[in-house]
Scaffold this active site. Structure first.
Site, mmCIF file in Angstrom:
data_model
loop_
_atom_site.group_PDB
_atom_site.id
_atom_site.type_symbol
_atom_site.label_atom_id
_atom_site.label_comp_id
_atom_site.label_asym_id
_atom_site.label_seq_id
_atom_site.Cartn_x
_atom_site.Cartn_y
_atom_site.Cartn_z
ATOM 1 C CE1 TYR A 173 -3.184 3.006 0.733
ATOM 2 C CE2 TYR A 173 -2.254 3.105 2.940
ATOM 3 C CZ TYR A 173 -3.059 3.643 1.955
ATOM 4 O OH TYR A 173 -3.728 4.820 2.190
ATOM 5 C CE LYS A 188 -2.675 6.574 -2.027
ATOM 6 N NZ LYS A 188 -3.812 6.992 -2.905
#
Length: 489
Positions: free
Chosen positions: A233, A237
């Site tokens: 994640y 990002k």
């Protein structure tokens, strides 16, 4: 609300997500004179997009305050007039929008783009995280460049793109190809090739869908670790931010980096939440009596911020950056929407709140028995955590397993429950380790300046994102935990 958003057309991606729902509700409640809201919804066609929006967004309790304020029929009329769900998928160029008439209308009319689409699962399949968090961000940028009147892109990222940072984490952007460990060379095209090659390799092995998913999740963590990030994640990002910053050219870009997002503080009412967030995984396990021990430093600052404050910061950044203030209109800025700098909360505090809450408000089993919780035990090193499990739980599991076999599976449920408890404890500790041992705090100089700007605009009440006003014990005991129990569990 300020006239900056009045009469504006706003495009929001990830429209059925937690943050976007709060955002749409807030805009319609405080600025019904917005011109249009185009909402990207993953659906096959316009009719399906509208149905999904009605079912998953409008039917939530979140809109009950607005429905009560203006009446159900007026709300329906407002939605019909202002809100346009668009069937599409962020992982495709032009979002795969097939309705060319609507697409051309969007190109002509959009003033503001808010990209809140993301997969937030820490160990998401690498191919899915790449498509949504990395290439999705690039697709938003490409689309923005075709919009004739776009004034700003607000990209919702995460403060944890910093990885396992220490000290004060600055509000600074990434350069393309930057890594956290400084020893590896990050090329996003190479990462895409790694994904393609892995998928071909897995396809040749004729594996089940579940086996492919596990392999692709493992690949994401491996690639993240290689370049210095703790999970898929935060890694994807960060890459999304890199692409936006590198290719934005003269487009006005604002990056909002919230920390751990929790239930609403005040608006439209306290305690609304949807989906199991970071902290809520342990809350669920603890309240059910599945898990009363965890791993983490008791003095770690768990940086949390309520969802409505994140939404208020998004709207504040738009007002500041498309206004007449030269400082804001000329600069790309990153905002840490965080609490650890001015109102820190420790792991030990949360564990105490949990114990007090579930002691006063215990859950019941399906049989109607009260689930009693003990004070949660916290292990500050992974070694002590694993030792505890191997000393107290693995031997017990082996005894239950043997008894189960000898009794023709009479203890099947006991065995499965105990194994689930152990597996969950290990998985949660490994997944959240970077946050449970996080020793950094987030610089929020830009965010403080943004709060001052809202005071000058006399909008600090309407757009409150100042966490110093939060009494954490009161918030957890009377807002977040009751909200989580009601809306999630």
């Amino acid at each position: 609300m300020e006239p900056f958003i009045e009469g504006k057309t706003i495009f929001i991606t990830g429209a059925t997500g937690f943050l976007a729902k709060i955002l749409v509700e807030k805009i319609l409640r405080v600025q019904p004179n917005v011109r249009k809201l185009f909402l990207l919804v993953r659906a096959s066609d316009s009719k399906s997009a509208r149905k999904r929006f009605n079912d998953e967004v409008m039917q939530t309790e979140l809109f009950s305050v607005l429905r009560e304020q203006i009446g159900a029929s007026n709300l329906n009329s407002l939605i019909e007039e202002k809100v346009f769900p668009v069937a599409g998928d962020i992982s495709f160029e032009d979002f795969g929008i097939e309705n060319s008439e609507m697409k051309n209308e969007m190109f002509k009319e959009i003033d503001i783009i808010i990209n809140s689409a993301a997969t937030t699962r820490f160990d998401e399949r690498y191919d899915i995280a790449m498509d949504i968090n990395v290439l999705g961000a690039l697709n938003v940028l490409k689309f923005a460049k075709r919009c004739e009147n776009v004034k700003i892109i607000v990209h919702v990222s995460t403060a944890y793109v910093c990885g396992e940072g220490e000290g004060v984490i600055p509000e600074k952007s990434f350069s393309l190809g930057e890594t956290l460990n400084k020893n590896s060379n990050l090329e996003i095209d190479v990462e895409r090739k790694v994904i393609d090659e892995k998928l071909k390799e897995l396809e040749a092995q004729s594996l089940t869908t579940k086996e492919v998913t596990i392999a692709m999740r493992d690949l994401g963590i491996q690639r993240a670790n290689l370049h210095g990030w703790p999970n898929t994640y935060s890694f994807t990002k960060a890459m999304g931010e890199m692409l936006l910053g590198h290719y934005k050219e003269d487009l006005q870009l604002v990056i909002i980096r919230p920390t751990i997002i929790t239930s609403t503080y005040k608006e439209p009412f306290p305690g609304w939440i949807e989906g199991v967030k970071t902290v809520d995984s342990f809350i669920l396990a603890y309240g059910k009596g599945v898990m009363n021990f965890c791993f983490g430093d008791p003095n770690t600052k768990l940086d949390m911020i309520p969802g409505d404050m994140v939404v208020n910061s998004i709207l504040a950044s738009i007002i500041a950056h498309i206004g007449n203030d030269e400082y804001y209109s000329s600069e790309e800025l990153i905002y840490h929407i965080s609490s650890s700098g001015i109102n820190p909360l420790k792991t030990s505090d949360i564990l105490l709140f949990l114990f007090n809450y579930f002691t006063k408000n215990p859950w019941m089993t399906k049989d109607g028995n009260i689930i009693k919780v003990g004070k949660p035990t916290l292990f500050s090193s992974m070694d002590s955590f694993r030792k505890y499990i191997s000393t107290y739980y693995w031997p017990l599991l082996k005894i239950v397993e043997l008894a189960n076999v000898l009794s023709w599976r009479h203890f099947d449920k006991t065995y499965k429950d105990l194994k689930r408890k152990i597996d969950m404890a290990i998985r949660l500790s490994e997944l959240y380790k970077p946050y449970l041992l996080f020793h950094g705090s987030f610089d929020d100089a830009n965010t403080k300046r943004l709060r001052m700007a809202m005071k000058e605009h006399k909008m600090d009440d309407v757009l409150n994102f100042d966490p110093s006003c939060i009494n954490w014990e009161d918030y957890f005991m009377n807002t977040h935990l009751p909200g989580a129990v009601k809306h999630i569990f």
